[in-house]
Scaffold this motif. Structure first.
Motif, short mmCIF file in Angstrom:
data_model
loop_
_atom_site.label_atom_id
_atom_site.label_comp_id
_atom_site.label_asym_id
_atom_site.label_seq_id
_atom_site.Cartn_x
_atom_site.Cartn_y
_atom_site.Cartn_z
N HIS A 85 -17.22 61.39 -9.28
CA HIS A 85 -16.71 61.84 -10.58
C HIS A 85 -15.24 61.43 -10.75
N ARG A 86 -14.50 61.49 -9.66
CA ARG A 86 -13.10 61.09 -9.73
C ARG A 86 -12.96 59.61 -10.03
N MET A 87 -13.88 58.81 -9.51
CA MET A 87 -13.88 57.38 -9.81
C MET A 87 -14.04 57.15 -11.31
N LYS A 110 -10.60 45.15 -19.12
CA LYS A 110 -11.59 45.28 -18.06
C LYS A 110 -10.99 46.11 -16.93
N ILE A 111 -11.76 47.08 -16.43
CA ILE A 111 -11.32 47.94 -15.34
C ILE A 111 -12.07 47.58 -14.06
N ILE A 112 -11.33 47.34 -13.00
CA ILE A 112 -11.93 47.13 -11.68
C ILE A 112 -11.43 48.25 -10.78
N SER A 113 -12.34 49.10 -10.36
CA SER A 113 -11.98 50.27 -9.55
C SER A 113 -12.38 50.02 -8.09
N VAL A 114 -11.37 49.91 -7.22
CA VAL A 114 -11.60 49.65 -5.80
C VAL A 114 -11.32 50.93 -5.03
N ASN A 115 -12.32 51.43 -4.34
CA ASN A 115 -12.23 52.72 -3.65
C ASN A 115 -12.44 52.55 -2.16
N ILE A 168 -16.87 50.26 -3.59
CA ILE A 168 -16.66 51.32 -2.60
C ILE A 168 -16.71 50.70 -1.22
N ILE A 169 -15.66 50.90 -0.45
CA ILE A 169 -15.62 50.44 0.94
C ILE A 169 -15.61 51.68 1.84
N LYS A 170 -16.70 51.88 2.57
CA LYS A 170 -16.82 53.01 3.49
C LYS A 170 -16.33 52.53 4.86
N VAL A 171 -15.04 52.68 5.08
CA VAL A 171 -14.37 52.06 6.22
C VAL A 171 -14.99 52.47 7.55
#
Length: 285
Positions: A85-87, A110-115, A168-171
């Protein structure tokens, strides 16, 4: 020989906002987006100012690239159940804050959201996810496309290119085996190290810019405080996990005792409590 470097999440707040160091962020985004990304400037807003009560846990930076696209980079260190939701909120906020009153909707950027998250977000086997918006026909099962006029007007070939794009990068889910240049970046995000053989864009510069020995004494003190904070949050999370497991364990024991008192067979107790035969024998003692 590789050496420990400053963590990316700390550096992105203090070092990588400097235009001279844009090459590091540009390298990371270029490898992630499979494109040659150039950052025009860092855009500041209330959402990415440092605040006393949340200055360590949450990191976000808003950039404008050479294509006039807004790129959000957010890093979250601890578990947050409503992070999805925060994204959405972060992308919507960036979009509305960068459309001036009176401008047509076609000027929406254009929005690019990197998490980049250091906890297990959702359920999935992979460590890199990409999310886009498409429209599927409920009857014809086709994908809605832009018309020829829309393609020429918006300089885009797909509807998805207009809507926000999420990464989304799940490190922590990365296995430390770098199979390509993007993996080299994820290895760095997880381990704060750049191996000598790595060739991904921006990592050579990161190896120099993020050298701990380049920090002055005040910055080194602040960085060490940040590392202490991460250890503290990890300990708090472990304590909460242990407490939750102990509570569940106690509930199982109480249920087992109740069923035992009713004279029910052992196999039924095992089925309803999940306890093993050995654990039941300990309770009976």
């Amino acid at each position: 020989m590789s050496k420990k470097l400053i963590r990316f999440d700390w550096a992105i707040k203090r070092l990588l906002r400097n235009k001279a160091n844009f090459v590091v962020l540009e390298g990371f985004l270029s490898e992630l987006l499979f494109d040659d990304i150039k950052i025009q400037r860092i855009l500041e807003s209330e959402s990415n100012q440092l605040s006393e009560d949340d200055k360590y846990n949450r990191v976000d930076i808003l950039t404008l690239n050479s294509r006039n696209e807004l790129v959000i980079i957010e890093i979250q260190n601890t578990y947050e159940i409503d992070y999805f939701h925060r994204m959405i909120y972060g992308a919507a906020k960036a979009l509305t804050e960068n459309l001036n009153i009176g401008e047509p909707y076609s000027n929406v950027k254009k929005i690019i959201s990197v998490n980049i998250v250091y906890f297990d977000l959702g359920q999935g086997q992979d460590y890199i996810y990409k999310g886009t918006t498409t429209f599927q026909g409920l009857r014809q099962k086709d994908t809605l496309q832009l018309s020829g006029r829309q393609k020429r007007t918006f300089n885009s070939i797909q509807v998805a290119n207009i809507f926000p794009e999420y990464y989304i990068i799940k490190v922590n889910q990365f296995d430390d085996v770098a199979k390509d240049k993007l993996d080299e970046w994820i290895y760095f995000l997880k381990n704060s190290e750049v191996k000598d053989e790595f060739q991904a864009k921006g990592l050579a510069e990161a190896k120099e810019v993020l050298d701990i020995m380049r920090l002055d004494k005040e910055a080194q003190y602040g960085y060490n405080r940040y590392l202490d904070y991460l250890h503290l949050k990890a300990s708090e999370a472990l304590s909460l996990k242990i407490e939750a497991e102990e509570k569940i364990w106690q509930e199982k024991i109480n249920l087992a005792k109740l069923i035992l008192a009713e004279g029910e067979p052992v196999d039924k107790i095992i089925k309803y409590t999940g306890l093993t035969l050995e654990q039941l024998e300990q309770i009976e003692q």
